[in-house]
Design a protein around this motif. Sequence first.
Motif, PDB file in Angstrom:
ATOM      1  N   LYS A 174       0.844  -1.206   0.000  1.00 42.61           N
ATOM      2  CA  LYS A 174       0.000   0.000   0.000  1.00 42.61           C
ATOM      3  C   LYS A 174       0.874   1.249   0.000  1.00 42.61           C
ATOM      4  CE  LYS A 174      -3.793   2.165   2.531  1.00 42.61           C
ATOM      5  NZ  LYS A 174      -4.698   2.063   3.702  1.00 42.61           N
ATOM      6  N   GLN A 175       1.946   1.240   0.760  1.00 39.63           N
ATOM      7  CA  GLN A 175       2.844   2.400   0.802  1.00 39.63           C
ATOM      8  C   GLN A 175       3.507   2.640  -0.576  1.00 39.63           C
ATOM      9  OE1 GLN A 175       5.596   1.660   3.984  1.00 39.63           O
ATOM     10  NE2 GLN A 175       4.059   2.020   5.626  1.00 39.63           N
ATOM     11  N   GLN A 176       3.890   1.533  -1.232  1.00 42.33           N
ATOM     12  CA  GLN A 176       4.502   1.641  -2.568  1.00 42.33           C
ATOM     13  C   GLN A 176       3.528   2.242  -3.564  1.00 42.33           C
ATOM     14  OE1 GLN A 176       7.673   1.015  -3.096  1.00 42.33           O
ATOM     15  NE2 GLN A 176       7.639   1.518  -5.306  1.00 42.33           N
ATOM     16  N   LEU A 177       2.261   1.848  -3.458  1.00 42.37           N
ATOM     17  CA  LEU A 177       1.227   2.381  -4.352  1.00 42.37           C
ATOM     18  C   LEU A 177       1.053   3.874  -4.134  1.00 42.37           C
ATOM     19  CD1 LEU A 177      -1.059   2.091  -6.404  1.00 42.37           C
ATOM     20  CD2 LEU A 177      -2.565   1.371  -4.474  1.00 42.37           C
ATOM     21  N   ASN A 178       1.055   4.275  -2.879  1.00 40.37           N
ATOM     22  CA  ASN A 178       0.892   5.710  -2.598  1.00 40.37           C
ATOM     23  C   ASN A 178       2.086   6.524  -3.158  1.00 40.37           C
ATOM     24  OD1 ASN A 178      -1.571   5.239  -1.276  1.00 40.37           O
ATOM     25  ND2 ASN A 178      -0.582   4.929   0.727  1.00 40.37           N
ATOM     26  N   LEU A 179       3.296   5.943  -3.018  1.00 41.07           N
ATOM     27  CA  LEU A 179       4.493   6.646  -3.527  1.00 41.07           C
ATOM     28  C   LEU A 179       4.436   6.820  -5.044  1.00 41.07           C
ATOM     29  CD1 LEU A 179       7.320   7.821  -3.011  1.00 41.07           C
ATOM     30  CD2 LEU A 179       8.229   5.479  -3.188  1.00 41.07           C
ATOM     31  N   ARG A 180       4.092   5.766  -5.728  1.00 35.78           N
ATOM     32  CA  ARG A 180       4.047   5.841  -7.191  1.00 35.78           C
ATOM     33  C   ARG A 180       2.928   6.768  -7.658  1.00 35.78           C
ATOM     34  NH1 ARG A 180       8.722   4.680  -9.450  1.00 35.78           N
ATOM     35  NH2 ARG A 180       9.641   2.763  -8.574  1.00 35.78           N
ATOM     36  N   THR A 181       1.857   6.727  -6.923  1.00 38.70           N
ATOM     37  CA  THR A 181       0.743   7.613  -7.305  1.00 38.70           C
ATOM     38  C   THR A 181       1.148   9.060  -7.121  1.00 38.70           C
ATOM     39  OG1 THR A 181      -0.863   5.907  -6.667  1.00 38.70           O
ATOM     40  CG2 THR A 181      -1.661   8.178  -6.844  1.00 38.70           C
ATOM     41  N   HIS A 182       1.855   9.348  -6.043  1.00 35.18           N
ATOM     42  CA  HIS A 182       2.312  10.722  -5.800  1.00 35.18           C
ATOM     43  C   HIS A 182       3.302  11.175  -6.875  1.00 35.18           C
ATOM     44  CE1 HIS A 182       3.438  14.289  -3.571  1.00 35.18           C
ATOM     45  NE2 HIS A 182       4.740  13.892  -3.619  1.00 35.18           N
ATOM     46  N   MET A 183       4.227  10.311  -7.234  1.00 28.79           N
ATOM     47  CA  MET A 183       5.221  10.661  -8.270  1.00 28.79           C
ATOM     48  C   MET A 183       4.545  10.862  -9.620  1.00 28.79           C
ATOM     49  SD  MET A 183       8.456   8.227  -7.231  1.00 28.79           S
ATOM     50  CE  MET A 183       9.439   8.897  -8.561  1.00 28.79           C
ATOM     51  N   ALA A 184       3.533  10.036  -9.915  1.00 28.23           N
ATOM     52  CA  ALA A 184       2.803  10.172 -11.181  1.00 28.23           C
ATOM     53  C   ALA A 184       2.097  11.526 -11.222  1.00 28.23           C
ATOM     54  CB  ALA A 184       1.826   9.035 -11.364  1.00 28.23           C
ATOM     55  N   ASP A 185       1.543  11.945 -10.081  1.00 27.12           N
ATOM     56  CA  ASP A 185       0.873  13.248 -10.036  1.00 27.12           C
ATOM     57  C   ASP A 185       1.891  14.384 -10.280  1.00 27.12           C
ATOM     58  OD1 ASP A 185      -1.537  12.026  -9.621  1.00 27.12           O
ATOM     59  OD2 ASP A 185      -1.425  12.196  -7.414  1.00 27.12           O
ATOM     60  N   GLU A 186       3.086  14.271  -9.689  1.00 23.58           N
ATOM     61  CA  GLU A 186       4.099  15.325  -9.887  1.00 23.58           C
ATOM     62  C   GLU A 186       4.552  15.401 -11.359  1.00 23.58           C
ATOM     63  OE1 GLU A 186       7.271  14.556  -7.231  1.00 23.58           O
ATOM     64  OE2 GLU A 186       6.214  15.388  -5.457  1.00 23.58           O
TER      65      GLU A 186
END
Length: 551
Positions: A172-184
């Motif tokens: 779940k933490q990995q998903l949140n990180l990738r989602t945040h980077m994709a948004d940036e």
Amino acid sequence: MSWGTELWDQFDSLDKHTQWGIDFLERYAKFVKERIEIEQNYAKQLRNLVKKYCPKRSSKDEEPRFTSCIAFFNILNELNDYAGQREVVAEEMAHRVYGELMRYAHDLKTERKMHLQEGRKAQQYLDMCWKQMDNSKKKFERECREAEKAQQSYERLDNDTNATKADVEKAKQQLNLRTHMADENKNEYAAQLQNFNGEQHKHFYVVIPQIYKQLQEMDERRTVKLSECYRGFADSERKVIPIISKCLEGMILAAKSVDERRDSQMVVDSFKSGFEPPGDFPFEDYSQHIYRTISDGTISASKQESGKMDAKTTVGKAKGKLWLFGKKPKGPALEDFSHLPPEQRRKKLQQRIDELNRELQKESDQKDALNKMKDVYEKNPQMGDPGSLQPKLAETMNNIDRLRMEIHKNEAWLSEVEGKTGGRGDRRHSSDINHLVTQGRESPEGSYTDDANQEVRGPPQQHGHHSEFDDEFEDDDPLPAIGHCKAIYPFDGHNEGTLAMKEGEVLYIIEEDKGDGWTRARRQNGEEGYVPTSYIDVTLEKNSKGAVTYI
């Protein structure tokens, strides 16, 4: 019509077109240069042609005198002026057209290079913006894929009953990180895309139209410059057309000035000798011995026989000849021009008298000027010394006396030749009337002799019918010898009044050549007659009047 809006995507085509325009400009400049060389060579060849055919005026006698010669000389002068106008055309083209084209081509190349560099810089900047936008797009795309993978991994672990709670939490933490980077990356890509779109709009609607507009203006100025040079090319020659027309008109006037009558008269004046045409040959009566009386005597008979033999031996040689010999060989030029025929001698003497009179007038004017200056110096001593003018004044007086003596001497010679010309005409007329009934003996140029040894050739003496000129030469005493001569060539002497001679024979001179080409001579036996002066080497006694040696 603007290149910036119509040809926004034809940068390479405009690059080639502007280069072609400059190449065309330089090609036209090369054409003008070759035309200039043609004009210069044409003018040079014309001048060489004029120089080749211009008369070499080394002396006044060689200057053209005939109207046809003067006209040709004037035509050569006009042609020389025409050549000068061709040089003017070449100079005008070189300065106004060729020089201007070369300077403008250099400026044009510099301006074109600057505009194309600006266009390439603008294109490079747009390419850089596109690359930045493309990189952010690719990065955003890559992060989206990674986020999608992280979500799939999280969902798989979340649904797996065997998975531990720690693994699920990590996914779940990995998903949140990738989602945040994709948004940036999404935000970065959006910003780069917006920036690129702005730069692209500026490039194609502001920068490139401005650059293309400058290229268009440059190309139009090049076209206008070509138009001006075309006009200048024609004006360079049109300016000299009035002068060229005057040169051609001068040639036409020279052609109209030719006067055939005047030229014919000049031929007469140049070659007229002043001699009278030969008169009729006298009748030679070879039948005298038939009517000869016994009282004639042995001596006269022998003379008649010898005369008859001479006539027989020489008649073949003299057949068909009106004159005894051809042209008189040219002798050394004498001061009194006695080596020339009478008419030419008269002309030369008259020309010399005219020249001497002009010199005399100059010396007289100089004498008057010196006298006036001397009077001024005497009245105003501070202006100069009157004595300083005395040597120059004395020299001028000597020149005046010398010129007057020369004029007097030449006028005497002129009077002599004019008197001879008149006298020769009178004697010719008398001889033509009385040659059948008189004992007058005529030389081939109108001179007479009283040679008794030649009487066998004419009819017997008839009392009461004799020429007035026989009395002039029939003296009781023979003429004294004034010199001697040696025969250079043999002479037949078959005409009345002439004396036959052999090559190397020595004779006495009793009368000089009077300008008619004949000298009166005598043999040692007393036989007299005229011989051609050009056939003998004459030596006059030094104490005799007018003694001179002919070579």
